[in-house]
Design a protein around this motif. Sequence first.
Motif, PDB file in Angstrom:
ATOM      1  N   ARG A 262    -112.842 -52.337   5.974  1.00 16.35           N
ATOM      2  CA  ARG A 262    -113.336 -51.002   6.313  1.00 16.35           C
ATOM      3  C   ARG A 262    -114.065 -50.378   5.132  1.00 16.35           C
ATOM      4  O   ARG A 262    -113.676 -50.556   3.975  1.00 16.35           O
TER       5      ARG A 262
ATOM      6  N   LEU B 131    -116.054 -46.939   8.993  1.00 18.26           N
ATOM      7  CA  LEU B 131    -116.631 -48.019   9.785  1.00 18.26           C
ATOM      8  C   LEU B 131    -116.327 -49.364   9.130  1.00 18.26           C
ATOM      9  O   LEU B 131    -115.912 -49.448   7.979  1.00 18.26           O
TER      10      LEU B 131
ATOM     11  N   ARG C  28    -118.492 -40.870  11.965  1.00 14.66           N
ATOM     12  CA  ARG C  28    -117.714 -40.361  13.101  1.00 14.66           C
ATOM     13  C   ARG C  28    -118.554 -40.355  14.379  1.00 14.66           C
ATOM     14  O   ARG C  28    -118.062 -40.655  15.469  1.00 14.66           O
TER      15      ARG C  28
ATOM     16  N   GLN D  26    -118.742 -43.871  15.767  1.00 13.72           N
ATOM     17  CA  GLN D  26    -117.467 -44.245  16.385  1.00 13.72           C
ATOM     18  C   GLN D  26    -117.313 -43.591  17.750  1.00 13.72           C
ATOM     19  O   GLN D  26    -116.774 -44.187  18.685  1.00 13.72           O
TER      20      GLN D  26
ATOM     21  N   CYS E 283    -119.139 -45.529  20.521  1.00 16.38           N
ATOM     22  CA  CYS E 283    -118.772 -46.946  20.654  1.00 16.38           C
ATOM     23  C   CYS E 283    -117.906 -47.163  21.889  1.00 16.38           C
ATOM     24  O   CYS E 283    -116.988 -46.393  22.152  1.00 16.38           O
TER      25      CYS E 283
END
Length: 559
Positions: free
Chosen positions: A399, A405, A460, A463, A466
């Motif tokens: 990470r 990420l 963020r 994410q 996703c």
Amino acid sequence: MNRNLRNRVMAGLLLTAALLLSVGIFVIRGARQFVSSSTWVEHTHDVITALEHVYATVKDVEADQRGFLLTGRVELEQEYLANLPAARTAAANVARLVADNPEQAARATQLQDLVEKRLQASLETYTTYKTSGFDQARSMVAAGAGIDLMGRIRELHKTMAAQERDLLSRRVTLSETNARTLELSTVAGLGVGLILFWLVARRLLVEVRERRRAEALTAGANAELTKSVHELALREDHTRQLSRYAGMLQSCRSVGEAIDVSRQAIDRLLPDCGSAVYLIRASQDLAESIGTWGRPAASTAALFPPQDCWALRRGQPFESEDVGHGVRCAHVSAIDDASAWSICIPLVAHGEILGLANFSCGRAPAASQRDVMVAAVEQLSLALSNLRLQDSLRTQSIRDPLTGLYNRRYLEESLTRELARCDRVGKALSVLMIDLDHFKRFNDTHGHDGGDALLTHAGRLLQAHCRAEDIACRYGGEEFTMILPEVDAERARARAEQIRGAVETLDVYHRREKLGAVTASIGVATFPESSREAAELLRRADAALYNAKQQGRNRIVSD
């Protein structure tokens, strides 16, 4: 009383006295031999424990150094520096304990030398890291000197432990033989003594009373001796099982495995009790059950606030003599108003409370069983702490710490794997290469802290966009990459437009201040149209991104 009777009585008394004296001398001698052999058994246990401590301490040095090299955390560095003298002290303690054994003493000297060399190698890597950085330190680790030394330490540790276990087996056998000899000699002597006392007692009531008193005293001593032998054997069995339990825990690779191993071991050690293990959630607001087994005499909640447990509040074991009628933890309650004994023991490792273990029985167990509970919880605490550290290190290795990420290394591994999977099932795969426009100007305007805040918000945002099967990564600097399995070029472009629009409306705050607006340029490449190779697919997506920036930024270009 005639002379002949008196002579027979006196002869019987003298003979009995002589016999009892002989038995007493033999018993004292046997008792001394038994105590001596038991002392050597204890000594051998101490040596085995010291050997395990040396190995565990050196492993702690390795783990703390590795963690510090990977994370740079100050607390890991402090633990590492604190464990260096502890390892030397542990090795010296082994040498002191085996000084009476020339063969083991020579090995202990060799172990001290290997431990010192390993610690010196570790210090050289640590010094290199402090002076020349992580890459130079990693090259020293890759050279393998420390691994070779650790292997030699492990082999020498195994050899010495095997030698001590062999000594332990022989000494336990000798101790048991001494105990049996002592018991048999006592019983035989008493048998003959009782016959003589019976012959004399027909005429002398006083002698009868004395004989009964002597018999009672001897029987009590024999019972105490038998009880001591039984307790010693029981403690030895508990020690052996706990040692095996600790070894199994060290080999566990997940919390689930550690709980399964604990269930089997504790069921054998404490067959009449029920057990439950709790871990405190990361939010520190609840303790959650991760395993229950046995036959509990009291019920305990599956989920409760830590403040409901006296053991967690005080940081030490808390015992309830009778759950239904005394002070108890709020999460423990009696079953059908039946009396029950309960104890909560915190799971503590390296000064941190991880959770607790609860044991409950129908009545208060013996002191030896309580010692087993505490020892088992200590072993489980260390195992759970090590597993948590391993998970943390693995997460840190894949990470990006700023954005949360995945990093570039994980991207390359995942792209190759996902390409192969999509090729097998005949599906497309798209790659988005995303760049924040004018990031350098943004960074110069708002400072590095502002730039970091933008990168964090961007992470963020990605994410949030996703799916479960998508993989979002920080490619480097202000560039991000998204792998979209089973997404063709048209759908990939639509996804890219959603992300571009979201970035355009992104509000970035730093220190309660709203920073300037930002846009993103996105390059799209799709398997198999753009390429069938991972590296080439990334290159084509990067080329498309370059075209997007050349065409004026804040746009999407497909390969």
